[in-house]
Design a protein around this motif. Sequence first.
Motif, PDB file in Angstrom:
ATOM      1  N   GLU A  87       0.819  -1.216   0.000  1.00 62.95           N
ATOM      2  CA  GLU A  87       0.000   0.000   0.000  1.00 62.95           C
ATOM      3  C   GLU A  87       0.850   1.261   0.000  1.00 62.95           C
ATOM      4  OE1 GLU A  87      -4.194   1.304   2.136  1.00 62.95           O
ATOM      5  OE2 GLU A  87      -2.808  -0.020   3.195  1.00 62.95           O
ATOM      6  N   ALA A  88       1.987   1.232   0.647  1.00 64.13           N
ATOM      7  CA  ALA A  88       2.817   2.435   0.750  1.00 64.13           C
ATOM      8  C   ALA A  88       3.511   2.773  -0.555  1.00 64.13           C
ATOM      9  CB  ALA A  88       3.843   2.255   1.867  1.00 64.13           C
ATOM     10  N   SER A  89       4.054   1.767  -1.231  1.00 64.01           N
ATOM     11  CA  SER A  89       4.845   2.024  -2.435  1.00 64.01           C
ATOM     12  C   SER A  89       4.080   1.783  -3.731  1.00 64.01           C
ATOM     13  CB  SER A  89       6.094   1.146  -2.428  1.00 64.01           C
ATOM     14  OG  SER A  89       5.738  -0.217  -2.579  1.00 64.01           O
ATOM     15  N   GLY A  90       3.010   1.000  -3.647  1.00 67.59           N
ATOM     16  CA  GLY A  90       2.267   0.630  -4.852  1.00 67.59           C
ATOM     17  C   GLY A  90       2.901  -0.510  -5.626  1.00 67.59           C
ATOM     18  N   ALA A  91       3.983  -1.088  -5.094  1.00 72.13           N
ATOM     19  CA  ALA A  91       4.671  -2.184  -5.775  1.00 72.13           C
ATOM     20  C   ALA A  91       3.922  -3.495  -5.573  1.00 72.13           C
ATOM     21  CB  ALA A  91       6.093  -2.314  -5.250  1.00 72.13           C
ATOM     22  N   ALA A  92       3.920  -4.329  -6.601  1.00 76.64           N
ATOM     23  CA  ALA A  92       3.325  -5.656  -6.489  1.00 76.64           C
ATOM     24  C   ALA A  92       4.198  -6.492  -5.563  1.00 76.64           C
ATOM     25  CB  ALA A  92       3.215  -6.304  -7.854  1.00 76.64           C
ATOM     26  N   ALA A  93       3.576  -7.114  -4.550  1.00 77.07           N
ATOM     27  CA  ALA A  93       4.317  -7.883  -3.557  1.00 77.07           C
ATOM     28  C   ALA A  93       4.143  -9.381  -3.736  1.00 77.07           C
ATOM     29  CB  ALA A  93       3.868  -7.481  -2.156  1.00 77.07           C
ATOM     30  N   GLY A  94       3.030  -9.790  -4.328  1.00 76.77           N
ATOM     31  CA  GLY A  94       2.778 -11.214  -4.500  1.00 76.77           C
ATOM     32  C   GLY A  94       1.568 -11.430  -5.370  1.00 76.77           C
ATOM     33  N   SER A  95       1.374 -12.665  -5.779  1.00 78.74           N
ATOM     34  CA  SER A  95       0.254 -12.981  -6.644  1.00 78.74           C
ATOM     35  C   SER A  95      -0.102 -14.454  -6.518  1.00 78.74           C
ATOM     36  CB  SER A  95       0.590 -12.660  -8.102  1.00 78.74           C
ATOM     37  OG  SER A  95      -0.501 -12.945  -8.949  1.00 78.74           O
ATOM     38  N   VAL A  96      -1.337 -14.765  -6.862  1.00 78.08           N
ATOM     39  CA  VAL A  96      -1.770 -16.145  -6.950  1.00 78.08           C
ATOM     40  C   VAL A  96      -2.519 -16.304  -8.264  1.00 78.08           C
ATOM     41  CG1 VAL A  96      -3.910 -15.723  -5.655  1.00 78.08           C
ATOM     42  CG2 VAL A  96      -2.965 -18.030  -5.777  1.00 78.08           C
ATOM     43  N   LEU A  97      -2.261 -17.435  -8.931  1.00 81.12           N
ATOM     44  CA  LEU A  97      -2.838 -17.688 -10.252  1.00 81.12           C
ATOM     45  C   LEU A  97      -3.682 -18.961 -10.205  1.00 81.12           C
ATOM     46  CD1 LEU A  97      -3.149 -17.212 -13.292  1.00 81.12           C
ATOM     47  CD2 LEU A  97      -0.887 -18.236 -13.621  1.00 81.12           C
ATOM     48  N   PRO A  98      -4.954 -18.846  -9.831  1.00 85.57           N
ATOM     49  CA  PRO A  98      -5.825 -20.019  -9.843  1.00 85.57           C
ATOM     50  C   PRO A  98      -6.385 -20.241 -11.252  1.00 85.57           C
ATOM     51  CG  PRO A  98      -6.564 -18.292  -8.289  1.00 85.57           C
ATOM     52  CD  PRO A  98      -5.625 -17.666  -9.269  1.00 85.57           C
ATOM     53  N   LEU A  99      -6.372 -21.474 -11.707  1.00 79.11           N
ATOM     54  CA  LEU A  99      -6.969 -21.814 -12.984  1.00 79.11           C
ATOM     55  C   LEU A  99      -8.419 -22.247 -12.776  1.00 79.11           C
ATOM     56  CD1 LEU A  99      -4.059 -23.795 -14.703  1.00 79.11           C
ATOM     57  CD2 LEU A  99      -4.497 -21.326 -14.671  1.00 79.11           C
ATOM     58  N   ILE A 100      -9.186 -22.241 -13.853  1.00 85.27           N
ATOM     59  CA  ILE A 100     -10.593 -22.599 -13.763  1.00 85.27           C
ATOM     60  C   ILE A 100     -10.748 -24.010 -13.187  1.00 85.27           C
ATOM     61  CG2 ILE A 100     -12.658 -23.102 -15.129  1.00 85.27           C
ATOM     62  CD1 ILE A 100     -11.816 -20.779 -16.974  1.00 85.27           C
ATOM     63  N   GLU A 101      -9.932 -24.935 -13.660  1.00 85.08           N
ATOM     64  CA  GLU A 101      -9.906 -26.284 -13.101  1.00 85.08           C
ATOM     65  C   GLU A 101      -8.562 -26.917 -13.405  1.00 85.08           C
ATOM     66  OE1 GLU A 101     -12.931 -28.766 -14.807  1.00 85.08           O
ATOM     67  OE2 GLU A 101     -12.009 -28.794 -16.787  1.00 85.08           O
ATOM     68  N   TYR A 102      -8.299 -28.020 -12.738  1.00 82.33           N
ATOM     69  CA  TYR A 102      -7.066 -28.765 -12.959  1.00 82.33           C
ATOM     70  C   TYR A 102      -7.173 -29.477 -14.301  1.00 82.33           C
ATOM     71  CZ  TYR A 102      -3.115 -31.850 -11.708  1.00 82.33           C
ATOM     72  OH  TYR A 102      -1.921 -32.523 -11.679  1.00 82.33           O
ATOM     73  N   HIS A 103      -6.207 -29.248 -15.187  1.00 81.68           N
ATOM     74  CA  HIS A 103      -6.300 -29.794 -16.529  1.00 81.68           C
ATOM     75  C   HIS A 103      -6.281 -31.313 -16.547  1.00 81.68           C
ATOM     76  CE1 HIS A 103      -2.032 -29.308 -15.589  1.00 81.68           C
ATOM     77  NE2 HIS A 103      -1.729 -30.196 -16.507  1.00 81.68           N
ATOM     78  N   ARG A 104      -5.837 -31.953 -15.475  1.00 79.56           N
ATOM     79  CA  ARG A 104      -5.823 -33.421 -15.428  1.00 79.56           C
ATOM     80  C   ARG A 104      -6.878 -34.000 -14.489  1.00 79.56           C
ATOM     81  NH1 ARG A 104       0.753 -34.351 -15.129  1.00 79.56           N
ATOM     82  NH2 ARG A 104       1.236 -33.262 -17.079  1.00 79.56           N
ATOM     83  N   ARG A 105      -7.651 -33.123 -13.837  1.00 78.83           N
ATOM     84  CA  ARG A 105      -8.705 -33.589 -12.940  1.00 78.83           C
ATOM     85  C   ARG A 105      -9.931 -32.683 -13.113  1.00 78.83           C
ATOM     86  NH1 ARG A 105      -6.543 -37.456  -9.965  1.00 78.83           N
ATOM     87  NH2 ARG A 105      -4.378 -37.348  -9.270  1.00 78.83           N
ATOM     88  N   PRO A 106     -10.806 -33.013 -14.050  1.00 79.96           N
ATOM     89  CA  PRO A 106     -11.987 -32.167 -14.291  1.00 79.96           C
ATOM     90  C   PRO A 106     -12.797 -31.958 -13.013  1.00 79.96           C
ATOM     91  CG  PRO A 106     -11.764 -33.818 -16.014  1.00 79.96           C
ATOM     92  CD  PRO A 106     -10.753 -34.171 -14.959  1.00 79.96           C
TER      93      PRO A 106
END
Length: 335
Positions: free
Chosen positions: A231-250
């Motif tokens: 919040e102070a600097s506006g820099a991205a500190a982390g991220s999470v990338l969830p996919l719609i589903e697991y490509h090998r486990r519908p």
Amino acid sequence: MTDSDYLRRPLTLDDAERVAEICSAVSASAGAHERFHPRDLRKEWTEPNLDLSDSSLGIFSRAGLLIGYVVLFATEEPPVRPWFAWAVDPEQGNPATRAELLAWAQERASAVIAQCPPEARVSVSGGVYQGYSADERALEAAGFSPARVWHEMRIDMTQRPTPPDLPVGFIMRPYRHEEDLPILVDVVRDAFSDHYGHIEQSFDRDLEMFRHWFHDSPYFDPERVMLAVDEASGAAAGSVLPLIEYHRRPGVGYIDMVGVCRAYRRRGLASALLRRSFTDYWDRGIRSVCLEVDGASLTNALALYERVGMSVSQSFVTCEKLLRDGVELAKVAVD
């Protein structure tokens, strides 16, 4: 069958249907029961810098049925740790088929040594479902040794998780795809710089890889990506990338990546991002979520996933063979 009963040629994209069948059969034989889709294989086989015509081998019966295959990935720069994907039909294959595929992978990997710095250590690796004895025996006979155990972690939710607050000083902001893609790539490059086996690539190469995997992907939804910001600097500190589903486990959610930049670690940010993802999956009707982790993660990621309620559902072993000793250019310890 004798050696002359088989045909050999590089794979083409048209072989993806049969390769998916073989990989799914191997998974079932190993007790993992993953479903492989031809579309995902074609995406993998068209990665930047991969030429399927000289990086793959298929072994076919005289009737044209694919029995086993191997694809070598030597696309990093420098390619000091090439790796291969491989599988042999559990019903049609035999030890000789496995041995031939592994010998080809080693020979092809040895050919890239010339592209590596003269002082560099070079090895080749391939994987096996833990406990799948047919492939384990073949790798051992070919001189490979277990190097790393990877786990599929899973959580099966029985009630809606309460989304946690972010640590003090951080806010979440919406991810704007394409505009924020370079920021996401920067976060991943920083967060995964301590990943075992990491070899730093150019920013442009990493950006190209992200674009390749996101383009026309049925699993990627930009609205699900979460960016945590200082919040102070506006820099991205982390991220999470969830996919719609697991490509090998519908029907099962899959977190492709969760990462926190080095400067912001040990503040509870990764845990908060994961728990928020679980809540989002629940609200979208998905009750089970998976991800993959190095069992001996240099940043102790396994403990993080256990703390948020995940447990090991299956394991995969990476086996390695040294091609040339020398200076290790890949990350193997935290500074």
